[in-house]
Write a protein that holds these residues in place. Structure first.
Motif, PDB file in Angstrom:
ATOM      1  N   TYR A 173       4.334   1.193   0.614  1.00 48.45           N
ATOM      2  CA  TYR A 173       3.688   0.990  -0.690  1.00 48.45           C
ATOM      3  C   TYR A 173       4.302   1.909  -1.732  1.00 48.45           C
ATOM      4  O   TYR A 173       4.622   1.494  -2.864  1.00 48.45           O
ATOM      5  N   LEU A 174       4.499   3.185  -1.382  1.00 47.25           N
ATOM      6  CA  LEU A 174       5.050   4.148  -2.336  1.00 47.25           C
ATOM      7  C   LEU A 174       6.494   3.821  -2.688  1.00 47.25           C
ATOM      8  O   LEU A 174       6.934   4.056  -3.825  1.00 47.25           O
ATOM      9  N   GLU A 175       7.228   3.244  -1.756  1.00 43.45           N
ATOM     10  CA  GLU A 175       8.610   2.853  -2.036  1.00 43.45           C
ATOM     11  C   GLU A 175       8.651   1.700  -3.039  1.00 43.45           C
ATOM     12  O   GLU A 175       9.512   1.670  -3.928  1.00 43.45           O
ATOM     13  N   ARG A 176       7.721   0.781  -2.913  1.00 38.90           N
ATOM     14  CA  ARG A 176       7.703  -0.385  -3.812  1.00 38.90           C
ATOM     15  C   ARG A 176       7.118  -0.056  -5.176  1.00 38.90           C
ATOM     16  O   ARG A 176       7.576  -0.580  -6.197  1.00 38.90           O
ATOM     17  N   ALA A 227     -12.686   1.653   8.050  1.00 39.73           N
ATOM     18  CA  ALA A 227     -11.638   1.196   8.965  1.00 39.73           C
ATOM     19  C   ALA A 227     -10.852   0.045   8.362  1.00 39.73           C
ATOM     20  O   ALA A 227      -9.634  -0.070   8.566  1.00 39.73           O
ATOM     21  N   ALA A 228     -11.528  -0.818   7.591  1.00 39.49           N
ATOM     22  CA  ALA A 228     -10.842  -1.923   6.921  1.00 39.49           C
ATOM     23  C   ALA A 228      -9.887  -1.400   5.858  1.00 39.49           C
ATOM     24  O   ALA A 228      -8.774  -1.919   5.694  1.00 39.49           O
ATOM     25  N   LEU A 229     -10.295  -0.350   5.142  1.00 41.30           N
ATOM     26  CA  LEU A 229      -9.409   0.260   4.143  1.00 41.30           C
ATOM     27  C   LEU A 229      -8.175   0.864   4.813  1.00 41.30           C
ATOM     28  O   LEU A 229      -7.052   0.731   4.310  1.00 41.30           O
ATOM     29  N   ARG A 230      -8.388   1.523   5.934  1.00 41.69           N
ATOM     30  CA  ARG A 230      -7.260   2.119   6.657  1.00 41.69           C
ATOM     31  C   ARG A 230      -6.238   1.056   7.037  1.00 41.69           C
ATOM     32  O   ARG A 230      -5.022   1.242   6.857  1.00 41.69           O
ATOM     33  N   LYS A 231      -6.693  -0.059   7.567  1.00 38.79           N
ATOM     34  CA  LYS A 231      -5.776  -1.124   7.976  1.00 38.79           C
ATOM     35  C   LYS A 231      -5.014  -1.688   6.780  1.00 38.79           C
ATOM     36  O   LYS A 231      -3.819  -1.970   6.872  1.00 38.79           O
ATOM     37  N   ALA A 232      -5.722  -1.843   5.662  1.00 42.59           N
ATOM     38  CA  ALA A 232      -5.066  -2.361   4.461  1.00 42.59           C
ATOM     39  C   ALA A 232      -4.009  -1.387   3.954  1.00 42.59           C
ATOM     40  O   ALA A 232      -2.922  -1.792   3.517  1.00 42.59           O
ATOM     41  N   ALA A 233      -4.315  -0.090   4.022  1.00 40.89           N
ATOM     42  CA  ALA A 233      -3.349   0.920   3.578  1.00 40.89           C
ATOM     43  C   ALA A 233      -2.141   0.955   4.502  1.00 40.89           C
ATOM     44  O   ALA A 233      -0.994   1.050   4.046  1.00 40.89           O
ATOM     45  N   LEU A 234      -2.370   0.873   5.798  1.00 44.83           N
ATOM     46  CA  LEU A 234      -1.266   0.870   6.758  1.00 44.83           C
ATOM     47  C   LEU A 234      -0.343  -0.324   6.538  1.00 44.83           C
ATOM     48  O   LEU A 234       0.878  -0.231   6.752  1.00 44.83           O
ATOM     49  N   ALA A 235      -0.925  -1.431   6.098  1.00 47.05           N
ATOM     50  CA  ALA A 235      -0.129  -2.635   5.846  1.00 47.05           C
ATOM     51  C   ALA A 235       0.593  -2.585   4.502  1.00 47.05           C
ATOM     52  O   ALA A 235       1.369  -3.498   4.184  1.00 47.05           O
ATOM     53  N   GLY A 236       0.350  -1.517   3.715  1.00 55.23           N
ATOM     54  CA  GLY A 236       1.079  -1.336   2.467  1.00 55.23           C
ATOM     55  C   GLY A 236       0.475  -2.002   1.254  1.00 55.23           C
ATOM     56  O   GLY A 236       1.173  -2.238   0.266  1.00 55.23           O
ATOM     57  N   TYR A 237      -0.847  -2.253   1.274  1.00 54.46           N
ATOM     58  CA  TYR A 237      -1.456  -2.997   0.174  1.00 54.46           C
ATOM     59  C   TYR A 237      -2.054  -2.126  -0.923  1.00 54.46           C
ATOM     60  O   TYR A 237      -2.456  -2.644  -1.960  1.00 54.46           O
ATOM     61  N   GLY A 238      -2.154  -0.818  -0.712  1.00 53.34           N
ATOM     62  CA  GLY A 238      -2.722   0.011  -1.767  1.00 53.34           C
ATOM     63  C   GLY A 238      -2.958   1.437  -1.329  1.00 53.34           C
ATOM     64  O   GLY A 238      -2.588   1.854  -0.223  1.00 53.34           O
ATOM     65  N   ILE A 239      -3.599   2.199  -2.227  1.00 50.01           N
ATOM     66  CA  ILE A 239      -3.917   3.609  -2.014  1.00 50.01           C
ATOM     67  C   ILE A 239      -5.405   3.720  -1.688  1.00 50.01           C
ATOM     68  O   ILE A 239      -6.228   3.047  -2.299  1.00 50.01           O
ATOM     69  N   ILE A 240      -5.747   4.589  -0.733  1.00 50.77           N
ATOM     70  CA  ILE A 240      -7.143   4.738  -0.335  1.00 50.77           C
ATOM     71  C   ILE A 240      -7.593   6.192  -0.425  1.00 50.77           C
ATOM     72  O   ILE A 240      -6.779   7.120  -0.411  1.00 50.77           O
ATOM     73  N   TYR A 241      -8.920   6.372  -0.515  1.00 50.57           N
ATOM     74  CA  TYR A 241      -9.561   7.690  -0.589  1.00 50.57           C
ATOM     75  C   TYR A 241     -10.676   7.685   0.457  1.00 50.57           C
ATOM     76  O   TYR A 241     -11.735   7.110   0.244  1.00 50.57           O
ATOM     77  N   VAL A 242     -10.419   8.302   1.611  1.00 51.90           N
ATOM     78  CA  VAL A 242     -11.326   8.190   2.762  1.00 51.90           C
ATOM     79  C   VAL A 242     -11.467   9.542   3.462  1.00 51.90           C
ATOM     80  O   VAL A 242     -10.684  10.461   3.214  1.00 51.90           O
ATOM     81  N   PRO A 243     -12.425   9.684   4.366  1.00 53.17           N
ATOM     82  CA  PRO A 243     -12.513  10.915   5.161  1.00 53.17           C
ATOM     83  C   PRO A 243     -11.214  11.168   5.925  1.00 53.17           C
ATOM     84  O   PRO A 243     -10.658  10.266   6.549  1.00 53.17           O
ATOM     85  N   ARG A 244     -10.744  12.401   5.858  1.00 53.32           N
ATOM     86  CA  ARG A 244      -9.446  12.730   6.447  1.00 53.32           C
ATOM     87  C   ARG A 244      -9.416  12.503   7.959  1.00 53.32           C
ATOM     88  O   ARG A 244      -8.365  12.168   8.522  1.00 53.32           O
ATOM     89  N   CYS A 245     -10.558  12.678   8.605  1.00 53.92           N
ATOM     90  CA  CYS A 245     -10.586  12.501  10.063  1.00 53.92           C
ATOM     91  C   CYS A 245     -10.207  11.076  10.466  1.00 53.92           C
ATOM     92  O   CYS A 245      -9.672  10.857  11.550  1.00 53.92           O
ATOM     93  N   LEU A 246     -10.484  10.116   9.582  1.00 53.63           N
ATOM     94  CA  LEU A 246     -10.181   8.721   9.896  1.00 53.63           C
ATOM     95  C   LEU A 246      -8.688   8.472   9.991  1.00 53.63           C
ATOM     96  O   LEU A 246      -8.231   7.662  10.813  1.00 53.63           O
ATOM     97  N   ILE A 247      -7.897   9.169   9.162  1.00 50.82           N
ATOM     98  CA  ILE A 247      -6.464   8.885   9.076  1.00 50.82           C
ATOM     99  C   ILE A 247      -5.617  10.076   9.527  1.00 50.82           C
ATOM    100  O   ILE A 247      -4.421  10.130   9.236  1.00 50.82           O
TER     101      ILE A 247
END
Length: 302
Positions: A173-176, A227-247
């Protein structure tokens, strides 16, 4: 109206807590048929129906809800009396109803609770994974693990650990789209928002030398499931703000890149919350300490 026996009231509370005649019968050391007959007799003595029984579930009547609150107090008083006699040794038994947040449940507590039950064979635990703030008293919970703030004076909270939050995106995501250099740059990015936040899904909290501030972001996806946000971020769809333990593992493996680690301003306490009581039952005290140790074992995740 005949005065009901205390042990029948305790059995009634156990039926409601476990949601099952068979489980309550097992805890009480009687057969399923005996438990059913005792509750039917209790209804007969009181002259009112307490439970509506179907093949799939048990539902409290209005009279049942009123009686349950009192029956549960009798059960708790009995548990406290037994705790006084047995001390805090290995003789831990009974049933515990608890509610935990989904992230903590999946990351720490599923394994921790199973281990605790294995350690104390006479104990059973009903653990619900949910993000809503349950009404501990009204819903008959013995213990709740809560992330956030406590404003109910009828409850007691024990601090377990602080949970820091993190902003991150995938390298793709950051590269694009480019890497934001300042928090205000997030306004130009697709920020995938977590609606389970006290500050609001769109208001991301930061801090600098002048103090705390927020940046209002926008994006094409909002959800109450981290968890849905994490998957979306891993797939390169955007930036997320979540508990650090999750990622945490995603960050250490380079699958996600953390942004503004020194400026992110969100940190919430994780608490064990339970109703006010003169003496906390041994099984709850031991469970809280067990949970606390499991959190502390992976404190670096938080």
């Amino acid at each position: 109206m005949n005065m009901p026996r205390a042990d029948d009231l305790i059995l009634f509370a156990q039926v409601v807590d476990t949601g099952s005649f068979s489980k309550a019968a097992e805890l009480a050391g009687v057969t399923n048929s005996v438990a059913s007959k005792r509750i039917s007799k209790l209804e007969e003595e009181l002259g009112t129906q307490l439970l509506y029984r179907t093949t799939r579930r048990l539902t409290l009547s209005e009279a049942g809800r009123l009686l349950y609150q009192q029956a549960r107090q009798i059960k708790m008083a009995t548990d406290r009396a037994l705790d006084t006699l047995s001390g805090f040794g290995e003789k831990v038994s009974g049933h515990i109803r608890m509610s935990v947040p989904t992230i903590s449940g999946e990351l720490v507590l599923a394994d921790a609770i199973a281990e605790f039950c294995d350690r104390y064979p006479g104990l059973s635990i009903d653990m619900s994974l949910e993000n809503r703030f349950v009404d501990i008293i009204a819903e008959g919970m013995d213990l709740v693990i809560r992330t956030g703030y406590l404003d109910d004076s009828s409850l007691i909270a024990r601090h377990i650990i602080d949970s820091r939050w993190a902003i991150c995106a995938s390298p793709s995501y950051l590269e694009r789209h480019g890497t934001p250099r300042h928090p205000e740059d997030l306004r130009q990015h697709n920020c995938l928002r977590y609606s389970y936040q006290s500050t609001g899904a769109s208001d991301w909290a930061f801090k600098n030398k002048k103090g705390p501030f927020t940046v209002r972001v926008e994006g094409n996806m909002t959800t109450d499931n981290a968890a849905a946000l994490r998957k979306a971020a891993l797939a390169g769809y955007g930036i997320i703000y979540v508990p650090r333990c999750l990622i945490y593992n995603d960050l250490t493996q380079g699958m996600l890149t953390e942004l503004f680690p020194q400026q992110v301003g969100k940190k919430l306490g994780i608490y064990a919350v339970y109703p006010t009581t003169r003496q906390l039952p041994a099984k709850i005290r031991l469970l809280i300490e067990h949970i606390r140790q499991r959190y502390l074992a992976i404190a670096h995740y938080f």
